[in-house]
Design an enzyme around this catalytic site. Structure first.
Site, PDB file in Angstrom:
ATOM      1  CG  HIS A 149      -1.865  -0.971   1.282  1.00 29.15           C
ATOM      2  ND1 HIS A 149      -2.589  -1.509   2.333  1.00 29.15           N
ATOM      3  CD2 HIS A 149      -2.406  -1.882   0.376  1.00 29.15           C
ATOM      4  CE1 HIS A 149      -3.462  -2.273   2.186  1.00 29.15           C
ATOM      5  NE2 HIS A 149      -3.360  -2.586   0.911  1.00 29.15           N
ATOM      6  NE  ARG A 413      -6.787  -7.142   2.173  1.00 30.87           N
ATOM      7  CZ  ARG A 413      -6.877  -5.663   2.146  1.00 30.87           C
ATOM      8  NH1 ARG A 413      -7.831  -5.245   3.269  1.00 30.87           N
ATOM      9  NH2 ARG A 413      -6.560  -4.850   1.492  1.00 30.87           N
ATOM     10  CD  GLU A 525     -12.378  -4.134   5.874  1.00 30.32           C
ATOM     11  OE1 GLU A 525     -11.568  -3.263   5.712  1.00 30.32           O
ATOM     12  OE2 GLU A 525     -12.931  -5.118   5.175  1.00 30.32           O
ATOM     13  CG  ASP A 565     -11.772   0.428   5.019  1.00 31.34           C
ATOM     14  OD1 ASP A 565     -12.024   1.081   3.995  1.00 31.34           O
ATOM     15  OD2 ASP A 565     -10.851  -0.359   4.635  1.00 31.34           O
ATOM     16  NE  ARG A 603      -1.748   0.130  15.898  1.00 35.89           N
ATOM     17  CZ  ARG A 603      -2.163   0.713  16.562  1.00 35.89           C
ATOM     18  NH1 ARG A 603      -2.632   2.153  16.226  1.00 35.89           N
ATOM     19  NH2 ARG A 603      -2.785   0.472  17.817  1.00 35.89           N
ATOM     20  NE  ARG A 736      -8.280  -0.486  -3.604  1.00 36.98           N
ATOM     21  CZ  ARG A 736      -9.028  -1.715  -3.235  1.00 36.98           C
ATOM     22  NH1 ARG A 736      -8.957  -2.090  -1.760  1.00 36.98           N
ATOM     23  NH2 ARG A 736      -9.242  -2.701  -4.326  1.00 36.98           N
TER      24      ARG A 736
END
Length: 901
Positions: A149, A413, A525, A565, A603, A736
């Site tokens: 990410h 995932r 989330e 999220d 996190r 996102r």
């Protein structure tokens, strides 16, 4: 240049001031050389104006006017110039952290805060005995998880240039360095700066999953691989110093990654990337072992005429001579009397065989490699070789225990809705996902237990998942069970979502001893998901099929908590409180069920996504929630900041181990006032979330967000392989969390980090009184820690620049920005009222100085971005030169503010 920076430093930061001045001078010289004197003078004019604007608290208009209408190429060069200054400041500050650490180590009467020595001394003062501590060390497990990410995707070549600058600055610590050596240091720095200027910060081509793997692999296989033994040695030394005990430390650290396994919303990830990532990681770690083994072979030159070796080692050497005859033939005759060297050469041959899947002579597990190395270490120790190479062998053993033959465990995932789509096809039931959770659970039980089997289907959604689980089974057989981490279910909302994974895993053949050998972690989330998580876990643990599965997994259940999220969904206060409350209630469910519960913390880098200092975060977490285990995601610029330099990587690992030990052995004491505080926090959280949702649910919010932030630029940037949104954006829920925070950070309001809190605090003061609220802010670690994080976010905001961005929204500006500014001022006012300070960061002078140092360099890039953004949109976002300049501004601001996503 140096004079204007001096007031921004603390009195005892003289060496930092010198480094910033030294690097700043070289950057200026480089800019003049590369862009010409006129360009350098232009940069200086803008920089001076930005400093003057800050010192005089003047309007941004004059500075903005001076940056309006620049040619795209000139604008890009200007943005890159200020970004280069940031790189210099960031590097100088990181090196200063190393300098301060050395100062502590040099002063024997001082212990560095949050070091292992500090943590063990505190625990001993709290009554911890050596036996209790050693018992907890056996339970300790720390696992940073590197994700794909990026909000900062720096080329590896630029990372290497930064490391060259760091090495040169650290060399300068030596006061005996000659003028000629210092001149050579400066030349190396200048060369790195100049070459970096001539290198694009990122490729114009969007990175592939393999590219992301190489980026993360840079940190795993370089700084971290090198410092892991030093962590164990520091812990052993601290144990000896504080408790007077010397023991063989257990394995307490590992690493994991999502790169190549995170399929959620990324069509580029699947079975092929899972297999490729694990194969690449295995190749990387074996290459490092081969290099270390070759180094040890040269070091351990002991001859059998001078020293004896253990019979077991002689036996292993004879065995390997027969097993690897070609490698044995390559051993020089003059080395034949060096048993350690000969065995290490043959260990290298077996490692090489391990790189070939079909070669059965390779190591089947890391334990086999460790056993060979342990033979050497034991023989050395038994024959007066403790200081003749045993320590070096033990360092490699530490690495093998940590990185195995897989480097890092690979998590997988997927979104629960993808599983539902596959099950709908397998059941031939289009309404599957809409059926009640209890009904889906009942129907899945036979398939999850293996009592029923699905018919083979070649539908695309089914084939993709079948291949994933088949690949996981193959990689377990090929690389061992340690290679595969958790299977994380995004948007998990019922026991059926977890049983779905068991059923699909059996369909894909992922079965061992009639059990699915997979740790499954539901990810909660959103704020509502966190609220319902205890009921979801209770239903799961009540299910007989799942309890049998859990019994085969040592009765340990993993739960992942989504900070990103939940923050995007409900705002920072509702998110933080929802996470805190969920942990307390989930622990109680697990306690009643008699199983161990471990949390995986998702996190991010920014405070609004859970990116906080580890020690306060763990000490303010619910009692019993740590229990010796910390698994947490690391991503974006956080990876670089924490692990980019060896000394800082070691420091961060020490801080983490220290915090986990303190939070586990001596969590904060019971506080009778907490029951009242929790009731009050429920009200504050409700008010905060209502205020936040009123803003993001405004009928014109999406239009405002897309015009008042550079989200459209961020969506065009080639930062990662994942799309920026899960689907076409109808609302905040479809974006996102990373680009959401990134966009608000770029426009300098950093809105997700504080919006809604001011209204909640104001409500609390009105309902409970200022004294009651101040008491809670002072005495409740959860609340005080959260307010500290928000205070840091507010200090990084600039509402005047945010207003310049907001004006890009046209008619929406007045109403929407009016709400933003009012809530910002309310949050700032109420926060300062509760902590009794006259200014933000009054108790954090170092952080305040760092922000002040950066602001004059961030401001021009932000205002330049506003002008470029308006012109780019006027051309229907089709001007590539303007886009390139915008990307340079975004990258520069990201480096300046550091916490972006």
């Amino acid at each position: 240049m140096q004079e204007s920076r001096e007031p921004e430093f603390l009195p005892h930061d003289g060496p930092l001031r010198e480094d910033v001045g030294r690097l700043g001078t070289m950057v200026g010289r480089m800019l003049a050389e590369q862009g010409g004197e006129a360009f350098f003078e232009r940069v200086e004019q803008v920089r001076t104006a930005a400093i003057r604007r800050r010192r005089e608290d003047a309007s941004v208009d004059d500075l903005a006017d001076s940056l309006t209408g620049l040619d795209a190429a000139d604008a890009e060069a200007l943005a890159r110039a200020f970004a280069t200054y940031f790189q210099a400041v960031n590097t100088a500050e990181r090196v200063h952290r190393i300098r301060r650490r050395r100062d502590y180590q040099r002063e024997s009467d001082q212990v560095q805060p949050e070091s292992l020595l500090d943590a063990l001394a505190q625990l001993k003062a709290q009554g911890v005995q050596a036996a209790e501590l050693l018992g907890w060390l056996d339970r300790l497990w720390i696992e940073p998880v590197f994700t794909a990410h990026p909000t900062e995707a720096v080329r590896r070549s630029l990372l290497e240039k930064e490391q060259e600058i760091v090495r040169s600055l650290i060399d300068g610590f030596d006061p005996a360095r000659t003028p000629q050596e210092r001149a050579a240091d400066d030349e190396r720095i200048y060369m790195a700066l100049s070459a970096g200027w001539q290198t694009a910060e990122a490729s114009p081509i969007r990175p592939t999953v393999q590219d992301e793997h190489h980026h993360v692999g840079f940190y795993l296989a370089n700084p971290l691989y090198r410092v892991v033994p030093a962590l164990y040695e520091a812990l052993a030394e601290a144990l000896q110093t504080v408790f007077g005990v010397a023991v063989q430390l257990p394995r307490l650290l590992g690493f994991a990654t999502w790169v190549g396994g995170d399929m959620d919303g990324n069509p580029n990830v699947g079975a092929d990337t899972i297999a490729a990532s694990l194969a690449t990681q295995r190749a990387h770690v074996i290459e490092h072992y081969l290099a270390d083994v070759a180094t040890l072979a040269r070091l351990l030159s002991q001859t059998d005429s001078r020293v004896q070796v253990a019979p077991a080692l002689q036996q292993r050497l004879a065995e390997y001579r027969e097993r690897f005859p070609r490698a044995a033939e390559r051993i020089r005759p003059r080395h034949a009397d060096m048993p350690y060297r000969c065995l290490l050469t043959l260990i290298g041959a077996r490692l090489e065989a391990s790189q070939r899947d079909a070669d059965t002579d390779g190591y089947a597990s890391a334990a086999e490699l460790q056993a060979d190395l342990q033979l050497i270490a034991d023989s050395l120790i038994a024959h007066r070789g403790l200081h003749a190479g045993a320590y070096a062998v033990q360092r490699l053993i530490r690495r093998v225990r940590t990185f195995g033959l897989h480097l890092a465990r690979l998590d997988v995932r997927q979104d629960s809705r993808v599983h539902d789509d596959a099950l709908a096809a397998l059941f031939a039931d289009e309404g599957w996902a809409a059926r009640p959770a209890d009904e889906r659970t009942r129907r899945l039980r036979d398939y999850a237990s293996g009592h029923a089997r699905f018919a083979i289907s070649h539908a695309e959604v089914i084939t993709a998942l079948y291949d994933v689980f088949a690949t996981l089974g193959d990689t377990r057989r090929r690389y061992g069970s340690e290679a595969v981490g958790l299977y994380v279910i995004s948007m998990a909302r019922s026991a059926a979502d977890v049983l779905a994974v068991l059923a699909l895993a059996r369909y894909g053949g992922l079965v061992q001893d009639d059990s699915v050998p997979l740790n499954i972690a539901p990810l909660f989330e959103t704020v509502d998901d966190l609220k319902n998580a205890p009921a979801t876990l209770q239903a799961l643990l009540d299910d007989p099929v799942y309890r049998r599965h859990l019994a085969a997994r040592n009765d340990q259940q993993w739960v992942m908590l989504g900070y990103s999220d939940s923050g995007k969904d409900g705002g920072t206060l509702a998110s933080r409180w929802g996470l805190q409350r969920a942990q307390v209630e989930l622990l109680e469910v697990a306690r009643r069920a008699g199983i161990a519960l471990a949390f995986f913390h998702g996190r991010g880098g920014s405070a609004s996504r859970g990116g906080v200092r580890i020690a306060p975060a763990l000490m303010s977490s619910p009692r019993g929630s740590v229990a010796g285990v910390l698994r947490v995601t690391e991503q974006g610029e956080v990876i670089h900041r924490k692990y980019g330099i060896r000394a800082l990587a070691l420091r961060n690992l020490e801080q983490t181990v220290s915090a986990v030990l303190r939070a586990s052995l001596r969590p904060r004491e019971d506080e009778p006032r907490e029951e009242r505080w929790r009731e009050q926090m429920d009200q504050l959280s409700t008010r905060s979330r209502a205020t936040y949702r009123a803003f993001v649910d405004h009928p014109h919010f999406v239009d405002y967000f897309r015009s008042a932030t550079p989200i459209d630029v961020i969506e065009r940037m080639t930062l990662g392989s994942r799309p920026a949104s899960r689907r076409s954006m109808r609302g905040v829920q479809d974006l996102r969390a990373i680009p959401w925070v990134f966009a608000w950070t770029q426009c300098r309001s950093i809105l997700p980090g504080w919006y809604g809190l001011g209204s909640a605090l104001e409500h609390g003061v009105r309902e409970f009184g200022v004294e009651a609220m101040a008491e809670m802010a002072r005495d409740w670690p959860f609340f005080s820690n959260m307010l500290d994080d928000v205070e840091m976010v507010l200090a990084k905001c600039d509402l005047d620049i945010a207003e310049a961005f907001s004006r890009l929204s046209g008619a929406l500006h007045e109403e929407m920005f009016g709400l933003v500014r009012a809530e910002f001022e309310r949050t700032r006012r109420e926060l300062l009222r509760l902590n009794g300070h006259g200014a933000l960061l009054q108790e954090s002078p170092r952080l305040a100085a760092s922000i002040r140092l950066r602001n004059p360099y961030v401001d021009p890039m932000s205002l330049l971005q506003v002008d470029l953004l308006q012109r780019w949109r006027e051309r229907d976002c089709n001007d590539d030169e303007l886009l390139q300049a915008l990307v340079a501004c975004v990258n520069g601001v990201a480096q300046g503010l550091q916490n972006t996503g």
